[in-house]
Design an enzyme around this catalytic site. Structure first.
Site, PDB file in Angstrom:
ATOM      1  N   LYS A 168       0.849  -1.201   0.000  1.00  0.00           N
ATOM      2  CA  LYS A 168       0.000   0.000   0.000  1.00  0.00           C
ATOM      3  C   LYS A 168       0.881   1.247   0.000  1.00  0.00           C
ATOM      4  CE  LYS A 168      -3.806   1.869   2.889  1.00  0.00           C
ATOM      5  NZ  LYS A 168      -4.595   1.586   4.126  1.00  0.00           N
ATOM      6  N   SER A 170      -9.687   1.274   3.385  1.00  0.00           N
ATOM      7  CA  SER A 170      -8.908   2.123   2.510  1.00  0.00           C
ATOM      8  C   SER A 170      -7.886   1.385   1.659  1.00  0.00           C
ATOM      9  CB  SER A 170      -8.197   3.200   3.335  1.00  0.00           C
ATOM     10  OG  SER A 170      -7.258   2.602   4.212  1.00  0.00           O
ATOM     11  N   SER A 220      -9.400  -1.263   7.483  1.00  0.00           N
ATOM     12  CA  SER A 220      -8.918  -1.081   6.109  1.00  0.00           C
ATOM     13  C   SER A 220      -8.196  -2.257   5.482  1.00  0.00           C
ATOM     14  CB  SER A 220      -8.014   0.145   6.021  1.00  0.00           C
ATOM     15  OG  SER A 220      -8.814   1.297   6.007  1.00  0.00           O
TER      16      SER A 220
HETATM   17  N1  GLN Z   1     -12.764   3.032   6.894  1.00  0.00           N
HETATM   18  C1  GLN Z   1     -12.180   3.469   8.123  1.00  0.00           C
HETATM   19  C2  GLN Z   1     -11.971   4.948   8.102  1.00  0.00           C
HETATM   20  O1  GLN Z   1     -12.390   5.542   7.178  1.00  0.00           O
HETATM   21  C3  GLN Z   1     -10.917   2.725   8.386  1.00  0.00           C
HETATM   22  C4  GLN Z   1      -9.723   3.309   7.748  1.00  0.00           C
HETATM   23  C5  GLN Z   1      -8.503   2.492   7.994  1.00  0.00           C
HETATM   24  O2  GLN Z   1      -8.570   1.424   8.595  1.00  0.00           O
HETATM   25  N2  GLN Z   1      -7.377   3.019   7.560  1.00  0.00           N
HETATM   26  O3  GLN Z   1     -11.408   5.518   8.993  1.00  0.00           O
END
Ligand code: GLN
Length: 489
Positions: free
Chosen positions: A77, A152, A176
């Site tokens: 990532k 994400s 994420s």
């Molecule tokens: N979807 C969650 C957020 O928007 C988790 C993001 C993540 O785990 N980086 O914060």
């Protein structure tokens, strides 16, 4: 060489069924053929990848012993630093930045002679649940290009699902890794907080962030986790793993808790049916199934969406147009300092990032900190107690990973709350720090397309090995992880 697990690819290399260079070239060709439709990669590292592959081939030719991930084509990532390559966090804010050093997890993959193919797309600074907050491109779900891959770490999940790499790394602050794994039909592990070093990870919320693998099989997740875990003098929150890379005792007799709060309203009935069927399969493996209660579950999302933005606002203060990346001072060298800060941050950050910086700054501000930040910390302690009590009577918890399958592009972008609600089953594990893993457990049909569903296993702190044991046994009893998306067949 196509759609093969890391374990089988490693065996193929050792049996000389193909060389590491051939394997790497097959992935490079596939990326060239497919990634225009998937959009998983932000940056490719083909030259470096081929160089590593040739080195592995030389080792094989000399009969040298190989590390478990040697020659395995992987992706990371774009919030993780790889020396000499750009790291954008999918933001315009960092654009000219080239990493000066390797993240510890990247250094560990390199020590294993893993082949790094490139950096994957994600939501800006890892904030989002659909990868639509990337400042650069959309990533499509390989099961249906009209729907999101989740987020994400959507690029890392889609890359594994479409076989544009054999395994990848993502980060999980509130879901994420697990949520995109569920939506793309692959395995995703969020390790225990502190099990994996955060050094060289562009921080989102430091008391939640953890790096974890995407793979096709649970056995592969165990391998990649073993490679990246461990204490690191450069991250004081890390600890030595209490688990090994070995597969210990059988799952027969394992006590599996079903938290009733995770099957409440809001969950898609088809998703629930798939997860309930998985529970029956797991019962058939000789596990005992028990309903448990995590009474503070309803506060998990609220606690997360107070504490996480607070930490975001502090972490992202460093992007000020002076020290890193984009800067107004580049085009206007004589601009006054306050204007450099304001303009750089206004232009460099996307709308979701700005929203969270503002929410967090508000939650931390004098007069409101007690009401929001301090209070959320107190509820965080209550949530931790919930899990401690549950783990006194069961060994592992089983829930859906996400309340719905993947959704169409744009369906939730105008309504941040709807987007945040997709994290409802994943955030608690980050709030309390326990490990969680999403494993494919079926499909639902939407607009004539099959979309994957994942189940989530949650374990005791530093007990990743029980998740692997149960997950592997489940995959031996099922074939969901062998199904290929239309984009990979
Ligand atoms: N979807 C969650 C957020 O928007 C988790 C993001 C993540 O785990 N980086 O914060």
């Amino acid at each position: 060489m196509e759609y093969t697990s890391v374990t089988d690819l490693a065996a193929g290399l050792r049996a000389r069924s193909y060389s590491a260079e051939e394997l790497t070239r097959s992935y490079i060709d596939r990326i060239a053929a497919r990634d225009s439709r998937v959009g998983a990669y932000l940056h490719r590292m083909e030259e470096d990848a081929l160089m590593t592959a040739r080195r592995v081939d030389a080792m094989i030719a000399c009969g040298e012993e190989l590390m478990p991930l040697a020659g395995i084509p992987m992706a990371v990532k774009d919030v993780l630093l790889v020396a000499g390559h750009p790291a954008t966090a999918a933001s315009k804010m960092l654009e000219p930045y080239v990493a000066a050093y390797d993240a510890t997890v990247v250094a560990k993959l390199k020590q294993q002679d893993a082949v790094l193919l490139g950096k994957t797309n994600c939501d800006e600074f890892a904030m989002g649940s659909s990868t639509e907050n990337s400042a650069y491109q959309k990533t499509s779900n390989p099961w249906d290009v009209a729907v999101v891959p989740g987020g994400s770490s959507g690029g890392s999940a889609a890359a594994v699902a479409a076989d544009l790499c054999a395994a990848s790394l993502g980060t999980d602050t509130g879901g994420s890794v697990r949520q995109p794994a569920s939506l793309c039909g692959v395995v995703g592990l969020k390790p225990t907080y502190g099990a994996v070093s955060r050094y060289g990870l562009i921080a989102m919320a430091s008391s939640f962030d953890v790096v974890g693998p995407f793979t096709r099989t649970v056995a592969d997740a165990r391998l990649v986790f073993a490679a990246i875990a461990g204490s690191d003098p450069k991250d004081a929150t890390t600890q030595e793993p209490r688990t090994t890379g070995q597969r210990p005792p059988a799952v027969r007799g394992l006590r599996v808790g079903i938290p009733k709060e995770y099957f409440a309203s809001g969950i898609d009935p088809d998703v629930e049916a798939a997860v309930r069927e998985a529970i029956r399969v797991i019962e058939g493996l000789g596990c005992t199934i028990e309903e448990v209660s995590l009474p503070h579950t309803q506060y998990g999302l609220a606690v997360y969406y107070v504490l996480m933005p607070s930490e975001v606002s502090a972490n992202l203060a460093r992007f000020d147009g002076i020290r890193y990346g984009a800067s107004l001072a580049r085009t206007e060298p004589h601009a006054a300092l306050p204007r450099v800060y304001t303009e750089t941050r206004t232009q460099g950050f996307g709308p979701e990032t700005r929203r969270r910086i503002m929410l967090g700054t508000y939650a931390l501000s004098k007069g409101y900190a007690d009401k929001y930040y301090t209070r959320a910390l107190a509820v965080r302690a209550l949530l931790k107690q919930d899990f401690e009590r549950a783990f006194a009577s069961v060994d592992v918890l089983l829930t859906p990973t996400a309340p719905t399958p993947a959704w169409s592009f744009g369906a939730k972008t105008d309504d941040p709350l709807q987007m945040y609600l997709s994290d409802v089953f994943t955030v608690s594990a980050n709030v309390v720090g326990i490990p969680g893993m999403s494993v494919p457990c079926g499909f639902v049909e939407r607009s004539g397309k099959r979309l994957p569903v994942g189940l989530q296993l949650l374990g005791r702190w530093f007990d990743e090995s029980t998740l692997f044991d149960l997950g592997e046994a489940y995959q031996e009893a099922t074939t969901w992880h062998r199904e290929r998306p239309p984009l990979a067949s």
